[in-house]
Scaffold this motif. Structure first.
Motif, PDB file in Angstrom:
ATOM      1  N   ARG A 118     -16.254  -6.411  14.620  1.00  0.00           N
ATOM      2  CA  ARG A 118     -15.029  -6.005  15.315  1.00  0.00           C
ATOM      3  C   ARG A 118     -14.517  -4.658  14.813  1.00  0.00           C
ATOM      4  O   ARG A 118     -14.032  -3.840  15.595  1.00  0.00           O
ATOM      5  N   ASP A 149     -17.846 -10.611  24.721  1.00  0.00           N
ATOM      6  CA  ASP A 149     -17.804  -9.379  25.510  1.00  0.00           C
ATOM      7  C   ASP A 149     -16.778  -8.388  24.957  1.00  0.00           C
ATOM      8  O   ASP A 149     -16.932  -7.172  25.116  1.00  0.00           O
ATOM      9  N   PHE A 150     -15.738  -8.887  24.321  1.00  0.00           N
ATOM     10  CA  PHE A 150     -14.761  -8.010  23.663  1.00  0.00           C
ATOM     11  C   PHE A 150     -15.442  -7.254  22.523  1.00  0.00           C
ATOM     12  O   PHE A 150     -15.270  -6.041  22.361  1.00  0.00           O
ATOM     13  N   TYR A 152     -18.652  -6.776  22.289  1.00  0.00           N
ATOM     14  CA  TYR A 152     -19.650  -5.916  22.942  1.00  0.00           C
ATOM     15  C   TYR A 152     -19.041  -4.560  23.295  1.00  0.00           C
ATOM     16  O   TYR A 152     -19.631  -3.503  23.029  1.00  0.00           O
ATOM     17  N   ARG A 153     -17.851  -4.579  23.871  1.00  0.00           N
ATOM     18  CA  ARG A 153     -17.196  -3.317  24.247  1.00  0.00           C
ATOM     19  C   ARG A 153     -16.833  -2.495  23.019  1.00  0.00           C
ATOM     20  O   ARG A 153     -16.877  -1.258  23.047  1.00  0.00           O
ATOM     21  N   LYS A 154     -16.463  -3.161  21.927  1.00  0.00           N
ATOM     22  CA  LYS A 154     -16.167  -2.453  20.682  1.00  0.00           C
ATOM     23  C   LYS A 154     -17.390  -1.657  20.209  1.00  0.00           C
ATOM     24  O   LYS A 154     -17.280  -0.495  19.795  1.00  0.00           O
ATOM     25  N   THR A 156     -20.038  -0.695  21.991  1.00  0.00           N
ATOM     26  CA  THR A 156     -20.469   0.356  22.916  1.00  0.00           C
ATOM     27  C   THR A 156     -19.643   1.627  22.760  1.00  0.00           C
ATOM     28  O   THR A 156     -20.087   2.699  23.173  1.00  0.00           O
ATOM     29  N   SER A 157     -18.474   1.524  22.141  1.00  0.00           N
ATOM     30  CA  SER A 157     -17.574   2.680  22.045  1.00  0.00           C
ATOM     31  C   SER A 157     -18.135   3.824  21.211  1.00  0.00           C
ATOM     32  O   SER A 157     -17.691   4.961  21.345  1.00  0.00           O
ATOM     33  N   ARG A 173     -27.212 -10.240  25.006  1.00  0.00           N
ATOM     34  CA  ARG A 173     -26.223  -9.178  24.794  1.00  0.00           C
ATOM     35  C   ARG A 173     -26.770  -8.117  23.840  1.00  0.00           C
ATOM     36  O   ARG A 173     -26.655  -6.919  24.083  1.00  0.00           O
ATOM     37  N   PRO A 208     -25.740  -9.227  30.761  1.00  0.00           N
ATOM     38  CA  PRO A 208     -24.895  -8.091  30.389  1.00  0.00           C
ATOM     39  C   PRO A 208     -25.088  -6.868  31.283  1.00  0.00           C
ATOM     40  O   PRO A 208     -24.333  -5.906  31.184  1.00  0.00           O
ATOM     41  N   TYR A 211     -24.294  -9.366  35.384  1.00  0.00           N
ATOM     42  CA  TYR A 211     -23.310 -10.449  35.278  1.00  0.00           C
ATOM     43  C   TYR A 211     -23.682 -11.711  36.051  1.00  0.00           C
ATOM     44  O   TYR A 211     -22.828 -12.551  36.313  1.00  0.00           O
TER      45      TYR A 211
END
Length: 449
Positions: A118, A149-150, A152-154, A156-157, A173, A208, A211
């Protein structure tokens, strides 16, 4: 000047901690030093970012970090790693301060850091590693992490084409991060005797990429195995770069690239840690699979399938799991189900108390298949602990277990737990609970009760 003050402050705190308890791990010095210089980590000198690797993911990052560091050191490499500290930015700051000179200069062949998934963007902001191994992204600690998925987005940033990614080939994922770079190494595990299937009533993750539904051929561990998207065709590689093969749990051996390894810990989820560690050591640090073989004979990390307590005529097999996480629970259920001898199964799940507000979310048990256990000759089930014992019993009833075979005790009292275990006709007892409760039970026996 601010950096030097922060560094010397950290070194002073580390020195005091060492006087009190030599070798004790702590992130206190890094935490305090970052208040003096919030950008402290980026100011250390002598760090080649191409020699830095982050090891992150839901499960297995500690074990993999420990194993990678052990293999490299056994092969003569100098490694800086946060084995004693935490996996957030203060933990990184702590170990860098410990290992650096008084001017903040570091000298090492490699830097291997376990990193919390995270908070990894905050760490990368000051320490832009060019290598990262991702173990898996699963449901875990919903109070902190929400859903996968939260996380995952972290991640990818900060992904970029310069990074070399080491990706779990059989976790949808994780593998999909391949889209960010051409520098990818896949690692995996071939089908083994403890691979399993689950029917259509159990959830899988959404693809991913598009969907839609992902289908698994089978599972090597829960939520991980060869997969294909039913819509876009996204799938695991048929032949990953590194794969654990020929797994023999009875003799505790496996092979990678035709090299035979001793299996330090015979847990199915550890196989991915072995595979990932070997991939990383060879491609990141130049230590061949063959040269890594001897290190497996001396690796010490965590317990094996279970720890054993002897209480009167009972043999209690304690299976440690990560609560809030279906993957380790499913592995434990599978191991218990494989024992066809009559047994008593004790579940002691607890309210989660990482921080306020505490909660008793037990979703993870509904992702797991209890049916093989329910069909495996269980004399009775014992559900204990305050509050959560009722949820645990309900999960068993939903699986078809007769309520007459379930005993519920809304208590954490160790004496009461042992009294119920004594009542079992069988001497074959399985226990799943928090480590703190297990340690209290162990102490209870050692004190002669």
């Amino acid at each position: 000047m601010k950096f030097y003050l922060a560094l010397w402050y950290a070194k002073a705190i580390n020195g005091l901690i060492n006087l009190v308890s030599k070798g004790r791990g702590s992130n206190l010095s890094g935490e305090k030093a970052l208040k003096v210089d919030p950008r402290m980590v980026e100011h250390f000198k002598g760090i080649d970012y191409s020699k830095v690797v982050f090891i992150t993911g839901t499960n297995g990052k500690s074990s993999t970090t420990n194993l990678v560091t052990h293999i490299l050191r056994e092969n003569g490499k100098t490694v800086v790693s946060n084995l004693e500290g935490a996996n957030l930015l203060p933990g990184i700051a702590t170990i860098l301060a410990k290992e650096s000179t008084m001017t903040g200069k570091l000298k090492a062949d490699y830097f291997v850091f376990e990193t919390d998934e995270r908070y990894l963007p905050l760490i990368y902001d000051q320490l832009p590693a060019e290598n990262m191994l991702i173990t898996n992204l699963q449901k875990d600690q919903v109070q902190r992490n929400g859903d996968p998925d939260f996380i995952y987005r972290k991640l990818t940033s900060f992904m970029n084409p310069k990074m070399h990614l080491y990706l779990n080939n059989e976790e949808p994922r994780t593998k999909s991060f391949e889209r960010f770079t051409d520098h990818v190494t896949y690692y995996g595990v071939e089908k083994h005797s403890e691979s399993f299937e689950k029917d259509e009533t159990y959830p899988t993750c959404a693809c991913p990429k598009c969907y839609h539904k992902v289908d698994f051929d089978y599972y090597t561990i829960d939520s991980v195995g060869p997969f294909t998207c039913t819509n876009c065709g996204y799938s695991s590689e048929a032949a990953p770069h590194y794969a654990v093969k020929d797994v023999d749990f009875e003799n505790k051996t496996f092979t990678v690239e035709d090299e035979s390894f001793n299996m330090p810990y015979d847990l199915p989820f550890m196989l991915y840690n072995y595979s990932g560690a070997l991939a990383l050591c060879e491609r990141f640090a130049g230590v061949s699979v063959k040269d890594a073989v001897p290190a497996f004979n001396s690796f010490k990390n965590i317990g094996g399938r279970f720890e054993v307590l002897h209480y009167k005529d009972k043999t209690i097999k304690y299976m440690r799991i990560k609560q809030e996480n279906p993957d380790t629970l499913q592995s434990a259920l599978n191991i218990m189900a494989s024992d066809q001898e009559e047994k008593m199964v004790c579940f002691g799940f607890y309210a989660v108390s990482d921080f306020i507000p505490f909660y008793t979310n037990t979703f993870y048990s509904f992702d797991c298949d209890f049916k093989p256990l329910a069909e495996s000759n269980v004399e009775k089930y014992f559900c204990f602990s305050q509050n959560v014992c009722y949820d645990t019993a309900n999960r068993l009833i939903y699986e078809g277990v007769e309520s007459s075979k379930i005993v519920i005790k809304d208590t954490d009292d160790i004496k009461t737990i042992f009294e119920e275990i004594e009542k079992a006709d069988t001497s074959n007892i399985y226990l799943i609970t928090w480590l703190e409760t297990f340690n209290k039970m162990k102490k209870y026996i050692e004190e002669g009760n």
